[in-house]
Design an enzyme around this catalytic site. Structure first.
Site, PDB file in Angstrom:
ATOM      1  N   HIS A   4       0.821  -1.223   0.000  1.00 32.66           N
ATOM      2  CA  HIS A   4       0.000   0.000   0.000  1.00 32.66           C
ATOM      3  C   HIS A   4       0.854   1.272   0.000  1.00 32.66           C
ATOM      4  CE1 HIS A   4      -3.618  -2.281   0.428  1.00 32.66           C
ATOM      5  NE2 HIS A   4      -3.328  -2.727   1.637  1.00 32.66           N
ATOM      6  N   ASP A  11      -2.682 -10.623  -2.384  1.00 34.36           N
ATOM      7  CA  ASP A  11      -3.266 -10.103  -1.134  1.00 34.36           C
ATOM      8  C   ASP A  11      -4.718  -9.689  -1.429  1.00 34.36           C
ATOM      9  OD1 ASP A  11      -2.127  -8.674   1.666  1.00 34.36           O
ATOM     10  OD2 ASP A  11      -3.901  -7.709   0.810  1.00 34.36           O
ATOM     11  N   HIS A  46      -6.304  -7.215  -0.566  1.00 33.72           N
ATOM     12  CA  HIS A  46      -6.444  -5.772  -0.785  1.00 33.72           C
ATOM     13  C   HIS A  46      -5.655  -5.350  -2.030  1.00 33.72           C
ATOM     14  CE1 HIS A  46      -6.953  -6.398   3.640  1.00 33.72           C
ATOM     15  NE2 HIS A  46      -8.045  -5.714   3.359  1.00 33.72           N
ATOM     16  N   ASP A  58      -4.708 -12.842   3.272  1.00 33.80           N
ATOM     17  CA  ASP A  58      -5.929 -12.342   3.904  1.00 33.80           C
ATOM     18  C   ASP A  58      -7.188 -12.540   3.062  1.00 33.80           C
ATOM     19  OD1 ASP A  58      -4.818 -10.504   2.200  1.00 33.80           O
ATOM     20  OD2 ASP A  58      -4.680  -8.888   3.658  1.00 33.80           O
TER      21      ASP A  58
HETATM   22 ZN    ZN Z   1      -4.200  -7.170   2.717  1.00 33.83          ZN
END
Ligand code: ZN
Length: 185
Positions: free
Chosen positions: A12, A48, A50, A128
């Site tokens: 991120h 991931d 996200h 995740d």
């Molecule tokens: Zn994540």
């Protein structure tokens, strides 16, 4: 096989700001270093749950690099609804999708990655999207991470993986399943 069991994660973090537990974008640093030291075609594969918004921000339209992110959308950080530029490909999956739907998105991304014919694959390995992860609404089980590791291993391209997210108590088991798959076991 190379796997970096690092924390904090990095995907991120953008060029100029930390975000979402991430200070430095480890995978982007590694991918740019690979290109600077002789790799011609580096694929970054981010599973991931996200979106790897920071990796996209850093790698966007850079020659010799392609980015593939499979993630839940909508979810933090609410980017990644569509592909961007010449080299950033996004595969959003709706919250609470079935395992079949999630696996189909992963397969689509892998197929597109193969067309790029990378000489190095850098994997943002986040765990995740696991069914019991507390931070998202993914459906995957340990056997799915094993399957994904196998699929990446079968590419037969030099590859390394860096740990991104993964917040359930079962994280060690998920990583182990993935690594067994990468090793073809
Ligand atoms: Zn994540």
């Amino acid at each position: 096989m190379v796997f970096s069991l690092m924390r904090p994660p990095g995907h991120h973090a953008t060029r100029d700001s930390s975000m979402g537990f991430c200070y430095l974008n480890n995978i982007a640093v590694a991918a740019l270093e690979a290109v600077a030291t002789g790799s011609k075609r580096v694929a970054v594969f981010d599973f991931d749950v996200h979106h790897g918004n920071g990796t996209e921000d850093i790698l966007l339209n850079r020659p010799g690099l392609e980015f593939f992110s499979i993630h839940q959308h909508p979810a933090y950080p609410n980017t990644g609804a569509a592909s961007r530029g010449r080299n950033c490909f996004n595969y959003p999956v709706v919250p609470s999708a079935s395992r079949e739907v999630y696996r189909a998105a992963l397969t689509n991304a892998l197929d597109d990655l193969k067309h790029f014919r990378p000489d190095l694959v850098a994997v943002s390995a986040g765990f995740d999207a696991y069914a019991r992860d507390p931070l998202a609404d993914g459906p995957l089980l340990a056997e799915d991470f094993h399957w994904l590791g196998q699929a990446l291993g079968k590419l037969n391209v030099p590859m390394f993986s860096l740990l991104e997210g993964g917040y359930s108590r079962d994280l060690p088991e998920l990583i182990f399943a993935y690594l067994k798959g990468v090793a073809g076991k």
